[in-house]
Design a protein around this motif. Structure first.
Motif, PDB file in Angstrom:
ATOM      1  N   PRO A   1       7.919 -34.664 -27.784  1.00 14.04           N
ATOM      2  CA  PRO A   1       7.484 -34.675 -26.975  1.00 14.04           C
ATOM      3  C   PRO A   1       5.302 -34.528 -26.882  1.00 14.04           C
ATOM      4  O   PRO A   1       5.606 -35.493 -27.979  1.00 14.04           O
TER       5      PRO A   1
ATOM      6  N   CYS B   1       1.326 -30.577 -24.868  1.00  7.97           N
ATOM      7  CA  CYS B   1       1.917 -29.144 -24.553  1.00  7.97           C
ATOM      8  C   CYS B   1       3.407 -29.192 -25.152  1.00  7.97           C
ATOM      9  O   CYS B   1       4.277 -28.773 -23.929  1.00  7.97           O
TER      10      CYS B   1
ATOM     11  N   THR C   1       5.253 -31.123 -23.442  1.00  4.04           N
ATOM     12  CA  THR C   1       6.052 -31.511 -21.963  1.00  4.04           C
ATOM     13  C   THR C   1       7.009 -33.059 -22.843  1.00  4.04           C
ATOM     14  O   THR C   1       6.667 -33.687 -23.687  1.00  4.04           O
TER      15      THR C   1
ATOM     16  N   CYS D   1       0.577 -37.113 -22.614  1.00  8.51           N
ATOM     17  CA  CYS D   1       1.039 -36.616 -20.957  1.00  8.51           C
ATOM     18  C   CYS D   1       0.572 -36.820 -20.526  1.00  8.51           C
ATOM     19  O   CYS D   1      -0.952 -37.156 -20.348  1.00  8.51           O
TER      20      CYS D   1
END
Ligand code: ZN
Ligand code: ZN
Length: 260
Positions: A25, A29, A31, A43
């Protein structure tokens, strides 16, 4: 890459392997990251949120208000210049950089040091390439053992590799200092006095040094380390950090100063 030999090495390899094999991840955040191109474990959207520090003093990088002429220095640096020539901070130490630094310091994601050092070397390549040595701010040996490595050394080694400059563990931490975050500026300076010495095998006379730390808050640690380097003959010191804690901006130049 060295084969793991100690339990700590094995744990670090396991963490690294898990991070490489599983869709990791985003550190900021959560994601899931795409398979490639995850610089800093962020990301693309979080990476885009990294911001440079606010405009400020050309020497200590303290934020200053108003329109600043090029190479403008704050009153403090004009009256009493620090031991380093410049503080080069790549990003403001806030979201999402804080997640990267915490991953590096507390989650054993040591490869983040490589990412940060490479980003610093690319951004400041022109000015840093003039130096003779890359020196990290050291950790006390006890903190280095409990953390597994010195995060500043990981950043410094990446700068050294990228710019083909010698790495040197010239500075040694000779006593433990309490965590700096709970102290004010004057207390920090007092706390850091005599915390550093130079490794006896290192000759700094006439050397231009890149001094590397992960984050600068008031700059007191870098000031203490730089003054020791300077006392031992370093002729130029560029203090370099990945993140600079945002501080309240001081008043910038007055109308009179701008029209001089
Ligand atoms: Zn993200
Ligand atoms: Zn300044």
């Amino acid at each position: 890459m060295k084969a793991p030999t100690t339990p700590r090495d094995r744990a670090r390899w396991r963490d690294r392997l898990v991070h490489l094999l599983l869709p990791a991840p985003c550190l900021a955040c959560g994601t899931p990251l795409p398979a490639a191109g995850n610089s800093l474990g962020l990301c693309p959207a979080c990476h885009d949120r990294l911001r440079p520090p606010a405009a400020g003093c050309a020497i200590c990088s303290r934020p200053l208000t108003g329109a600043l002429p090029e190479e403008w220095c704050c009153a403090s640096c004009r009256h009493r210049p620090p031991a380093f020539d410049r503080l080069l901070a790549l990003w403001s130490y806030e979201e999402p950089l804080d997640a990267v630094i915490q991953g590096l310091k507390f989650r054993r994601l040591d490869y983040l040091g490589h990412h940060l050092g490479t980003a610093i070397a690319i951004h400041w390549q022109e000015i840093l390439s003039e130096a003779d040595l890359v020196v990290p701010v050291p950790l006390h040996w006890w903190r280095r053992i409990t953390r597994g490595y010195n995060q500043s050394e990981r950043i410094a080694r990446a700068i050294s590799r990228r710019l083909h400059l010698p790495f040197s563990a010239a500075l040694v931490r000779c006593r433990r200092t309490p965590p700096q975050t709970s102290l004010g500026r004057t207390e920090r300076l007092a706390n850091l006095q005599s915390a550093f010495r130079i490794h006896p095998a290192v000759n700094l006379r006439g050397k231009r040094v890149i001094l590397v730390d992960d984050v600068a808050t008031t700059g007191a640690t870098l000031e203490a380390a730089a003054s020791v380097l300077r006392r031992h003959g370093a002729t130029a010191i560029l203090a370099t950090v990945a993140g600079k804690t945002p501080l309240r901006a001081l008043p910038g130049p007055t109308e009179d100063q701008l029209t001089l």
